[in-house]
Design a protein around this motif. Structure first.
Motif, PDB file in Angstrom:
ATOM      1  N   LEU A 193     -26.082  11.985  21.316  1.00 48.74           N
ATOM      2  CA  LEU A 193     -26.524  10.563  21.950  1.00 48.74           C
ATOM      3  C   LEU A 193     -27.467   9.972  20.751  1.00 48.74           C
ATOM      4  O   LEU A 193     -27.985  10.450  19.871  1.00 48.74           O
ATOM      5  N   ARG A 194     -27.848   8.825  21.193  1.00 55.72           N
ATOM      6  CA  ARG A 194     -28.698   7.870  20.293  1.00 55.72           C
ATOM      7  C   ARG A 194     -29.931   7.379  20.943  1.00 55.72           C
ATOM      8  O   ARG A 194     -30.733   6.585  20.393  1.00 55.72           O
ATOM      9  N   GLY A 195     -30.203   8.288  22.043  1.00 52.79           N
ATOM     10  CA  GLY A 195     -31.479   8.145  22.578  1.00 52.79           C
ATOM     11  C   GLY A 195     -31.430   8.393  24.164  1.00 52.79           C
ATOM     12  O   GLY A 195     -30.628   8.605  24.695  1.00 52.79           O
ATOM     13  N   VAL A 196     -32.650   8.172  24.803  1.00 50.03           N
ATOM     14  CA  VAL A 196     -32.531   8.458  26.362  1.00 50.03           C
ATOM     15  C   VAL A 196     -33.701   7.205  26.770  1.00 50.03           C
ATOM     16  O   VAL A 196     -34.591   7.135  25.911  1.00 50.03           O
ATOM     17  N   ARG A 197     -33.045   6.377  27.746  1.00 49.36           N
ATOM     18  CA  ARG A 197     -34.107   5.395  28.319  1.00 49.36           C
ATOM     19  C   ARG A 197     -34.143   5.917  29.606  1.00 49.36           C
ATOM     20  O   ARG A 197     -33.301   5.881  30.665  1.00 49.36           O
ATOM     21  N   ILE A 198     -35.504   5.750  30.067  1.00 45.53           N
ATOM     22  CA  ILE A 198     -35.945   6.237  31.687  1.00 45.53           C
ATOM     23  C   ILE A 198     -36.301   4.889  32.104  1.00 45.53           C
ATOM     24  O   ILE A 198     -37.329   4.352  31.761  1.00 45.53           O
ATOM     25  N   CYS A 200       4.347  15.799  19.914  1.00 43.64           N
ATOM     26  CA  CYS A 200       3.497  14.790  20.696  1.00 43.64           C
ATOM     27  C   CYS A 200       2.067  15.878  20.771  1.00 43.64           C
ATOM     28  O   CYS A 200       1.970  16.905  20.604  1.00 43.64           O
ATOM     29  N   ALA A 201       1.191  15.149  21.168  1.00 41.72           N
ATOM     30  CA  ALA A 201      -0.354  15.633  21.562  1.00 41.72           C
ATOM     31  C   ALA A 201      -0.587  14.946  22.829  1.00 41.72           C
ATOM     32  O   ALA A 201      -0.744  13.739  22.983  1.00 41.72           O
ATOM     33  N   VAL A 202      -1.379  15.924  23.668  1.00 39.49           N
ATOM     34  CA  VAL A 202      -2.016  15.601  24.752  1.00 39.49           C
ATOM     35  C   VAL A 202      -3.612  15.871  24.726  1.00 39.49           C
ATOM     36  O   VAL A 202      -4.111  16.882  24.337  1.00 39.49           O
ATOM     37  N   LEU A 203      -4.286  14.817  24.778  1.00 42.01           N
ATOM     38  CA  LEU A 203      -5.984  14.876  24.687  1.00 42.01           C
ATOM     39  C   LEU A 203      -6.402  15.103  26.125  1.00 42.01           C
ATOM     40  O   LEU A 203      -6.033  14.164  26.824  1.00 42.01           O
ATOM     41  N   ASP A 204      -7.354  15.934  26.192  1.00 37.30           N
ATOM     42  CA  ASP A 204      -7.869  16.488  27.351  1.00 37.30           C
ATOM     43  C   ASP A 204      -9.514  15.883  27.002  1.00 37.30           C
ATOM     44  O   ASP A 204     -10.095  16.805  26.406  1.00 37.30           O
ATOM     45  N   LEU A 205      -9.882  14.736  27.390  1.00 36.44           N
ATOM     46  CA  LEU A 205     -11.215  14.376  27.010  1.00 36.44           C
ATOM     47  C   LEU A 205     -12.381  14.243  27.865  1.00 36.44           C
ATOM     48  O   LEU A 205     -12.165  14.354  29.112  1.00 36.44           O
ATOM     49  N   ARG A 206     -13.546  14.638  27.253  1.00 33.64           N
ATOM     50  CA  ARG A 206     -14.786  14.402  28.129  1.00 33.64           C
ATOM     51  C   ARG A 206     -15.673  13.636  27.597  1.00 33.64           C
ATOM     52  O   ARG A 206     -15.831  13.178  26.656  1.00 33.64           O
ATOM     53  N   GLY A 207     -16.563  13.187  28.429  1.00 33.78           N
ATOM     54  CA  GLY A 207     -17.667  12.366  28.243  1.00 33.78           C
ATOM     55  C   GLY A 207     -18.800  12.795  27.366  1.00 33.78           C
ATOM     56  O   GLY A 207     -19.039  14.192  27.165  1.00 33.78           O
ATOM     57  N   TRP A 208     -19.762  11.961  26.505  1.00 33.09           N
ATOM     58  CA  TRP A 208     -20.774  12.352  25.806  1.00 33.09           C
ATOM     59  C   TRP A 208     -21.824  13.252  26.723  1.00 33.09           C
ATOM     60  O   TRP A 208     -22.698  14.162  26.234  1.00 33.09           O
ATOM     61  N   PHE A 209     -21.750  12.883  28.166  1.00 35.30           N
ATOM     62  CA  PHE A 209     -22.986  13.397  28.956  1.00 35.30           C
ATOM     63  C   PHE A 209     -22.548  15.030  28.696  1.00 35.30           C
ATOM     64  O   PHE A 209     -23.361  15.654  29.047  1.00 35.30           O
TER      65      PHE A 209
END
Length: 418
Positions: free
Chosen positions: A292-297, A92-101
């Motif tokens: 990331l694909r860009g920054v939007r303020i 089996c495999a257990v994935l511990d994921l984090r976001g792009w941030f």
């Protein structure tokens, strides 16, 4: 059972070390150095650039460079660890994921614009306004070649001798053939703002001044009254040339001249930029936003912060620092990565229209009682605390809270709020 993680991996590393520096005798502190970055390009092509800085303590440059290479060789690939005692009945495999941030923490951020000076220097005492030969002092500096920036303040190590009753006039001047020229702005400091012992004085100019990239300027200090051999002002001068491209001059009543001993005024010139403009650069492709694909303020802050960054903190730490400043109106700023992988910065919504409800058992539902779907994220939304109980009518939790964190576990969601 084994665990593979990117947590300890680094494919671009540097090492900081310290040695004894005679120029820091007054404080007894060691001067810190950092090696050049060392890269493992195959690892970077496979996983992206992941930076890490290590500390070695007191060492030589050769020792630091050797340690840097060793760190790179041992950390350039994902770290694999054995987990003793863990047994599974089938593969089996257990994935511990984090976001792009979270990937913003992979890169460190440095910004060379926004500072020039030698505030780390001790220097030696010098005076002005005590003789006709030294009526004023001036130090030139370059704004740098990396583009213009807005002046924030000037720091000068200054003090008074005796009890002068006049003021010190600090001016920012344009350069004219290697000498102070047109006065661009000036501020007068009363003697009450100047101590009798050497100390830093921070000078703010009332006008917003943009310094053009690659341009020379002058900081000029003069007294508003007449010459006095017993009542005058002192500054610090560093005998080494510690301000790039700069020069130190004194005014003798007729012209600006060099002093017999070379040196530079001990000072610092700092710049500023709106915090959200800085955030866009920190999280951009040239900063920590490699995935990331860009920054939007969506909400400019209106708050100006110091621009220069020495590269001591990663991009995620810098982004969080800028977000905490909020807006000029005291509103909170939030950042999120949308499904298009664009970092969106916007003002936190108000509590006027909550969209969720937290039941007494802790379950989060919509206002109409509908349960959250598996893909719905409650973080970043306002919720009503259902059946709120106030302790003796005195102190209790607010009726509406802002959800800052959501964790899915055991087929349910747990939230935190503020």
């Amino acid at each position: 059972m084994f665990r593979a993680t990117l947590e300890g991996m680094a494919n671009r590393v540097a090492v900081r070390w310290a040695d004894e520096n005679p120029q820091m005798e007054e404080t007894g502190q060691a001067y810190q150095h950092q090696t050049a970055w060392l890269d493992d390009l195959p690892s970077q092509r496979a996983f992206g650039v992941k930076e890490m800085i290590f500390s070695l303590g007191e060492a030589s440059q050769a020792e630091a460079e050797a340690a840097c290479y060793t760190h790179l060789m041992t950390r350039r690939l994902p770290q694999v660890q054995a987990l003793p005692g863990e047994r599974v009945g089938r593969p089996c495999a257990v994935l511990d994921l984090r976001g792009w941030f979270d990937t913003l923490r992979w890169r460190f951020w440095s910004e060379p614009r926004g500072y020039t000076g030698n505030i780390q220097s001790g220097g030696r005492e010098a005076s002005f306004g005590h003789s006709l030969a030294v009526q004023r002092v001036a130090q030139s500096f370059s704004s740098g070649l990396a583009g213009g920036w807005e002046l924030s303040e000037v720091w000068v190590k200054l003090w008074k001798v005796g009890a002068p009753s006049d003021q010190v006039v600090v001016s920012l001047c344009a350069d004219q053939n290697g000498l102070p020229g047109t006065v661009l702005a000036s501020v007068s400091l009363s003697t009450g703002e100047i101590a009798s012992e050497p100390g830093w004085v921070k000078v703010f100019f009332p006008e917003a001044l943009m310094l053009t990239g690659g341009t020379m300027y002058w900081v000029v200090l003069a007294r508003s009254g007449g010459i006095s051999a017993t009542q005058y002002f002192g500054v610090r001068r560093e005998e080494d040339a510690r301000i790039p491209s700069g020069a130190f001059k004194v005014f003798n009543g007729t012209t600006w001249v060099n002093e017999v001993a070379p040196g530079h005024l001990v000072m610092g010139v700092l710049g500023r930029q709106e915090s959200t403009e800085q955030l866009a650069a920190v999280a951009g492709a040239a900063g920590g936003g490699q995935f990331l694909r860009g920054v939007r303020i969506r909400q400019a802050s209106g708050v100006k912060a110091h621009l220069f960054r020495a590269g001591k903190w990663n991009a995620l730490e810098e982004v969080c620092r800028l977000l905490q400043m909020g807006t000029a109106g005291g509103e909170r700023l939030l950042a999120r990565v949308n499904p298009e992988r664009v970092l969106v910065v916007e003002k936190r919504p108000g509590p006027e229209q909550p969209t969720l409800r937290i039941l007494p058992g802790g379950e989060v539902v919509h206002l109409n009682g509908r349960r959250l779907l598996p893909g719905e994220n409650p973080a970043g939304r306002w919720a009503v605390l259902d059946h709120l109980v106030r302790m003796e009518g005195k102190v209790g939790a607010p009726e509406v809270v802002y959800l800052t964190r959501a964790e899915w576990r055991d087929n349910g969601v747990r939230v935190s709020w503020e």
